[in-house]
Structure formats: C-alpha cells, structure tokens
Design a protein around this motif. Structure first.
Motif, PDB file in Angstrom:
ATOM      1  N   LYS B  20       0.805  -1.221   0.000  1.00 21.73           N
ATOM      2  CA  LYS B  20       0.000   0.000   0.000  1.00 21.73           C
ATOM      3  C   LYS B  20       0.835   1.267   0.000  1.00 21.73           C
ATOM      4  CE  LYS B  20      -2.365  -3.307   2.272  1.00 21.73           C
ATOM      5  NZ  LYS B  20      -2.570  -4.058   3.494  1.00 21.73           N
ATOM      6  N   MET B  21       1.708   1.383   0.975  1.00 23.08           N
ATOM      7  CA  MET B  21       2.412   2.645   1.159  1.00 23.08           C
ATOM      8  C   MET B  21       3.778   2.605   0.486  1.00 23.08           C
ATOM      9  SD  MET B  21       2.979   1.558   5.014  1.00 23.08           S
ATOM     10  CE  MET B  21       3.939   0.090   5.381  1.00 23.08           C
ATOM     11  N   ASN B  22       4.455   3.731   0.525  1.00 23.82           N
ATOM     12  CA  ASN B  22       5.745   3.849  -0.155  1.00 23.82           C
ATOM     13  C   ASN B  22       5.581   3.517  -1.634  1.00 23.82           C
ATOM     14  OD1 ASN B  22       6.756   4.060   2.538  1.00 23.82           O
ATOM     15  ND2 ASN B  22       8.757   3.555   1.680  1.00 23.82           N
ATOM     16  N   GLU B  23       4.455   3.801  -2.140  1.00 24.03           N
ATOM     17  CA  GLU B  23       4.154   3.439  -3.512  1.00 24.03           C
ATOM     18  C   GLU B  23       5.210   3.942  -4.479  1.00 24.03           C
ATOM     19  OE1 GLU B  23       2.356   1.384  -4.747  1.00 24.03           O
ATOM     20  OE2 GLU B  23       1.165   0.928  -2.988  1.00 24.03           O
ATOM     21  N   ARG B  24       5.549   5.203  -4.342  1.00 23.44           N
ATOM     22  CA  ARG B  24       6.399   5.837  -5.344  1.00 23.44           C
ATOM     23  C   ARG B  24       7.854   5.399  -5.276  1.00 23.44           C
ATOM     24  NH1 ARG B  24       4.184   6.358  -9.586  1.00 23.44           N
ATOM     25  NH2 ARG B  24       5.861   6.863 -10.998  1.00 23.44           N
ATOM     26  N   GLY B  25       8.282   4.939  -4.091  1.00 28.18           N
ATOM     27  CA  GLY B  25       9.696   4.608  -3.930  1.00 28.18           C
ATOM     28  C   GLY B  25      10.023   3.202  -4.405  1.00 28.18           C
ATOM     29  N   TYR B  26      11.240   2.788  -4.131  1.00 28.12           N
ATOM     30  CA  TYR B  26      11.655   1.465  -4.540  1.00 28.12           C
ATOM     31  C   TYR B  26      11.320   0.423  -3.471  1.00 28.12           C
ATOM     32  CZ  TYR B  26      14.353   3.722  -8.234  1.00 28.12           C
ATOM     33  OH  TYR B  26      14.735   4.454  -9.325  1.00 28.12           O
ATOM     34  N   GLY B  27      11.071   0.883  -2.266  1.00 26.44           N
ATOM     35  CA  GLY B  27      10.772  -0.062  -1.195  1.00 26.44           C
ATOM     36  C   GLY B  27      11.953  -0.920  -0.809  1.00 26.44           C
ATOM     37  N   GLN B  28      13.156  -0.375  -0.916  1.00 28.17           N
ATOM     38  CA  GLN B  28      14.341  -1.143  -0.565  1.00 28.17           C
ATOM     39  C   GLN B  28      15.172  -0.417   0.482  1.00 28.17           C
ATOM     40  OE1 GLN B  28      14.924  -3.325  -4.908  1.00 28.17           O
ATOM     41  NE2 GLN B  28      16.683  -2.598  -3.755  1.00 28.17           N
ATOM     42  N   PHE B  29      15.737  -1.193   1.396  1.00 29.60           N
ATOM     43  CA  PHE B  29      16.566  -0.582   2.428  1.00 29.60           C
ATOM     44  C   PHE B  29      17.995  -0.369   1.954  1.00 29.60           C
ATOM     45  CE2 PHE B  29      16.289  -5.161   3.051  1.00 29.60           C
ATOM     46  CZ  PHE B  29      17.620  -5.523   2.958  1.00 29.60           C
ATOM     47  N   CYS B  30      18.330  -0.921   0.812  1.00 33.70           N
ATOM     48  CA  CYS B  30      19.686  -0.778   0.258  1.00 33.70           C
ATOM     49  C   CYS B  30      20.044   0.701   0.087  1.00 33.70           C
ATOM     50  CB  CYS B  30      19.767  -1.482  -1.089  1.00 33.70           C
ATOM     51  SG  CYS B  30      21.225  -1.041  -2.051  1.00 33.70           S
ATOM     52  N   PRO B  31      21.210   1.106   0.560  1.00 35.14           N
ATOM     53  CA  PRO B  31      21.621   2.507   0.484  1.00 35.14           C
ATOM     54  C   PRO B  31      21.650   3.028  -0.950  1.00 35.14           C
ATOM     55  CG  PRO B  31      23.106   1.282   1.915  1.00 35.14           C
ATOM     56  CD  PRO B  31      22.208   0.266   1.284  1.00 35.14           C
ATOM     57  N   VAL B  32      21.977   2.178  -1.884  1.00 36.91           N
ATOM     58  CA  VAL B  32      21.973   2.618  -3.283  1.00 36.91           C
ATOM     59  C   VAL B  32      20.560   2.982  -3.711  1.00 36.91           C
ATOM     60  CG1 VAL B  32      22.386   1.922  -5.667  1.00 36.91           C
ATOM     61  CG2 VAL B  32      23.999   1.242  -3.875  1.00 36.91           C
ATOM     62  N   ALA B  33      19.615   2.155  -3.310  1.00 42.87           N
ATOM     63  CA  ALA B  33      18.227   2.430  -3.669  1.00 42.87           C
ATOM     64  C   ALA B  33      17.745   3.716  -3.009  1.00 42.87           C
ATOM     65  CB  ALA B  33      17.344   1.259  -3.254  1.00 42.87           C
ATOM     66  N   MET B  34      18.106   3.894  -1.743  1.00 45.35           N
ATOM     67  CA  MET B  34      17.654   5.105  -1.048  1.00 45.35           C
ATOM     68  C   MET B  34      18.283   6.341  -1.660  1.00 45.35           C
ATOM     69  SD  MET B  34      17.255   3.884   2.887  1.00 45.35           S
ATOM     70  CE  MET B  34      18.995   3.956   3.222  1.00 45.35           C
ATOM     71  N   ALA B  35      19.571   6.248  -1.981  1.00 40.17           N
ATOM     72  CA  ALA B  35      20.228   7.389  -2.628  1.00 40.17           C
ATOM     73  C   ALA B  35      19.596   7.666  -3.991  1.00 40.17           C
ATOM     74  CB  ALA B  35      21.727   7.118  -2.783  1.00 40.17           C
TER      75      ALA B  35
END
Lengths: 255, 255
Positions: B20-35
């Motif tokens: 449901k949430m965090n729809e727009r993001g990648y949903g990953q805790f990996c620092p590369v994904a967050m960056a």
DNA sequence: CAGTATCCGATGCGATACTG
DNA sequence: CAGTATCGCATCGGATACTG
C-alpha cells in the motif's frame, strides 16, 4: 561592473525560439548532464547495482527488484544494451540467455558505490526501517554469505521472523561448500533437511545487523536475536553472515 | 539442489497483498536504492552540479539550467533542503537569499564527479554535439576562466559564433583582475569597452576545446578558430581559458 | 530579483495477462 | 524461464503568467 551584469541574459530565459528537438533531454553537453540522462530513469541504477552484484539472469534481477515489472526491466536492459553498458549473453551449453556488464558498465561501479556510501552515511535509518523487506534481505544474505568459516558439509540454517506477515516468516539458507567455492541456496519452503542452526529475530534487527548498524553479539545481548542449534555455527555467525557492502561506512546523521 | 532452488519465490512476485504505502519509492533498504530515490528525480543532479560549481543564487542556477522552469527549480531546492543536502542562506548585508551545500551535500561531490568522469569517458561525443548551447558554454567559461595569465587591468574579450542563430552570436567576457581574485562578467550586449581580443569560431569547435577534445593551437591550425587583437592574449588563450573539469579525462569510445 | 500559482498534456510506468 | 503485449491512469513536469 554593476550594470554590465545585466547585459547578460541567459539563452534559457530566451524567447523559446528554437527548442524543437531533444525535447526530453537536458540539452546540455556537460558530461554530468549526459550521464544523468542515461542513469536518471527509474530503476536504471538498481538494474546496474544488481548486475554489478553478480546477477546475470532475468529472473534473478527481478528478485533483487521485486517491484519492477518484467516489461520495464526488459526495456531498461535493452536501453542499457543500446548504450553499450550491458551486453546480452548466451550460455554456450544450455543456451540460457543472460546479461553482463561491458567495460563501460564495469566502470560505473565507482559511481554506484559512491552513491551507496553516501546513502549509508547520510540518509536516515528511519528510511531504511520503512523499507524493510525479508525477501530482499534474504536474497542479499544469500549473495554475500561467506562460507569460509563453515564446515565442509551441507549446512541448513533456518531464519524465522515472527513479526513478518505470514508467507514470508520462514526462510532456509542451504550452504554446500564443495571444493573451495560454495553453493548457497535460498528457500521459502521447508527443504526437508535437518536444520543445523535456527535463527529467530525481528526483521528490523536482522536488517540492522546486515547493514552494520548492530552486531550479532549485541543483538543477542539485547534479547533481539535468538540462536539455537550447533554451537560452532552460532559463534561464527557474525563471520559467515556476509554484511552489506556499505556496512563499514560510518553513519553521520539520522536526520 | 536443483529442485530446492524452486522453493524460493521472491516476495516480489507475490500476490501483491500489502504494497500500500511507499508506492512511489523502490521499497528497498539498500543505500543505493535510497540514494537513487533522492538523486533520481529529474534535474536534481544538475541542481547539485550547479551548487557544487559555486552558483548560489536562484537565477544563477537557472543560467546553468536554462530549460528548468522556476517552479520546478524551486521545488527541487525545497526537497533538497528538507533532505538536509542544501541550506538556504541570507546575505547579512543585502538580505539576498541564496543556497549552499551542507556537509552532506558537499559529500555528494565525488558522486557527481564520478558521474561526469564516466560520461566524458564513455558517452559518445556525438551526443555532446547534439547539445551545443552557446549560453551554457559561455556561462561555463565565465565560471572557470583562469585570470592568472592575464594582465592586471580590465580585459575585454569578444566571442563570435558565425554559425549560431542571431541573438546568441556575440558574447563578451570582461575580466577585471583586481587585488589577486578577479571578477569575470559575461554579456550578450556590447558593453562598449574597447575589445582586447577577438575570438571567432564555430560553436562546435569552441565546445570541443572546452571539453578537452581539441586544443587552441590545433583549432587554429585547422582554420577553425581565428584570433585577432592583442598578441599576448592570443598566445595565452589555452592557459586563461579554463577547461571543463572533465577535460583531462580520456575518451574511451565514440560509439 | 526571487520566486508562486495554475493549468494541462504527454508519457512513464504499474498491473495484468499471455506466449514460446 | 524469459520475456512480450496491452491498457489505462496518475503524475511529473513544461509553459505561462503573475506577485512581493
């Protein structure tokens, strides 16, 4: 010099006379801008990360990026191939298709790594905690597990995350250390082997350990991680559990 | 081990139960994904590049990114501010607002630089040639000009690009080297001073020189660059003309 | 100069189903 | 397993005008 400054009006704020083509791009010759056009589209960086981490096959790439649609992954791979960053491969024996980095792609490693390092240092852990995902965690662990400290026989390790939604609670890592290099398999269904080590923890704790924010002994001390089964496997867990490539990077802020 | 592999089904290919949430993001805790989530949105990298190059004021940023709309630039700056990457400033004397990198932002320098280095090495020059832009070129030259080899008096240099659309043909660089650090101004309208050096070239050649693909003497030899006016300024042009930060990087392919 | 407000169109992308 | 085909919507961002 004051009034002189006004004599410059950027072509940007111009009349919009001739901006027909190259609509979608930045229209800049600067190498940073050109690289941004290549790397900026959604999922591209993560595709490259997966390839740099060693995934070669289509569905392995998907496992590292659960939310990408096959259509989009296919599209991105084709784009990167056209750019000369990724090359398509075919296994000589099986004919299985695959992907690998070209030399140009390999040289993106420092770019991706520096992004990750920065993310680890500066992006709040809170964000990580919003993005917990057992499948990604286990897939990463599978990839980075270091079999060196493990015995030279098949080993089965079971992970249990009590706080996770049913269906993702239990995982098995199967390590088969045969002639120097080891095969590591990951299962969501009971493979049926005797379990050598049981690991119980909440997902957040295990993720924190993986990211280097916390250690195995710490987590045990705080009662957030329980190990049972073979003693040797317990005491060597911090060693055989490979950590995130960015784990050693110091956190600077949790904004 | 064959059938075991099948027991793993990534949570990604799952039933889509709880996404449901965090729809727009990648949903990953990996620092590369967050960056990537932070740096991936359109124009963001270029905003950071401009700030790292020293631009501080809103409309100076725009000059470096002619095609961004003020609304979007404003939005990006606010986002970066919220992230703690950019800080808003206010000039004590004039009250002029501005922007600067925070410590976290400054640490993005190696990320941006490595992107540019890679772009210079691997992205075809053809692409650069599609993106010629006199205003960007002149704005960059203004920024990187090295006054060291210049005389300690006001110098006026006129650039003429015969192949460029009217209105962007002529440019003037005004260098005033006063007490060690110099003021460089850029004009599109004749400032009225005597011109000390005339530079005539097609836009492509001048851009190639700026990018380090070609040198001033080479261009003169090939008849693609004409200089007239003060001799000393002519012979020192390669020196006072600062080059792109990536100019020394070797090209690997022009695909 | 330094932005805000508003509108609206293209398209990127997610979801789903299907094929060799 | 390794993708392709199709559809439809949301949203991103471009254009333009306006304000303090």
């Amino acid at each position: 010099m004051e009034q002189v400054q006004q004599l410059y009006r950027p072509g940007a704020l111009d009349t919009g006379e001739e901006r027909k083509m190259n609509e979608r791009g930045y229209g800049q010759f600067c190498p940073v801008a050109m690289a941004s056009e290549v790397l900026g589209s959604r999922w591209t960086i993560l595709v490259l990360r997966e390839l740099l981490c060693g995934s070669q096959r289509f569905n392995d790439l998907r496992k590292g990026m659960p939310r990408i649609s096959p259509a989009l992954l296919s599209k991105r791979l084709r784009e990167l191939e056209d750019l000369g960053v990724v090359a398509r491969t075919t296994d000589a024996r099986s004919g299985t298709p695959g992907y690998r980095m070209t030399e140009a792609g390999e040289e993106l490693r420092p770019v991706i790594m520096s992004m990750g390092t920065w993310g680890q240092r500066w992006l709040e852990s809170q964000l990580s905690l919003k993005n917990l995902d057992p499948s990604l965690l286990m897939w990463d662990m599978r990839r980075n597990l270091d079999p060196t400290p493990l015995p030279s026989r098949p080993v089965t390790i079971q992970f249990l995350y009590p706080d996770v939604t049913k269906g993702q609670k239990k995982w098995w890592l199967l390590v088969n250390k045969e002639d120097k290099h080891a095969a590591v398999d990951l299962c969501m269904l009971d493979p049926g082997f005797d379990v050598d080590l049981y690991v119980v923890s909440d997902l957040r704790t295990m993720t924190a350990i993986w990211m280097g924010i916390m250690t195995v002994p710490q987590a045990i001390d705080e009662g957030k991680l329980q190990l049972s089964g073979e003693r040797a496997l317990q005491s060597s867990m911090q060693a055989w559990l490979g950590l995130s490539p960015f784990a050693q990077e110091t956190k600077r802020v949790n904004a």
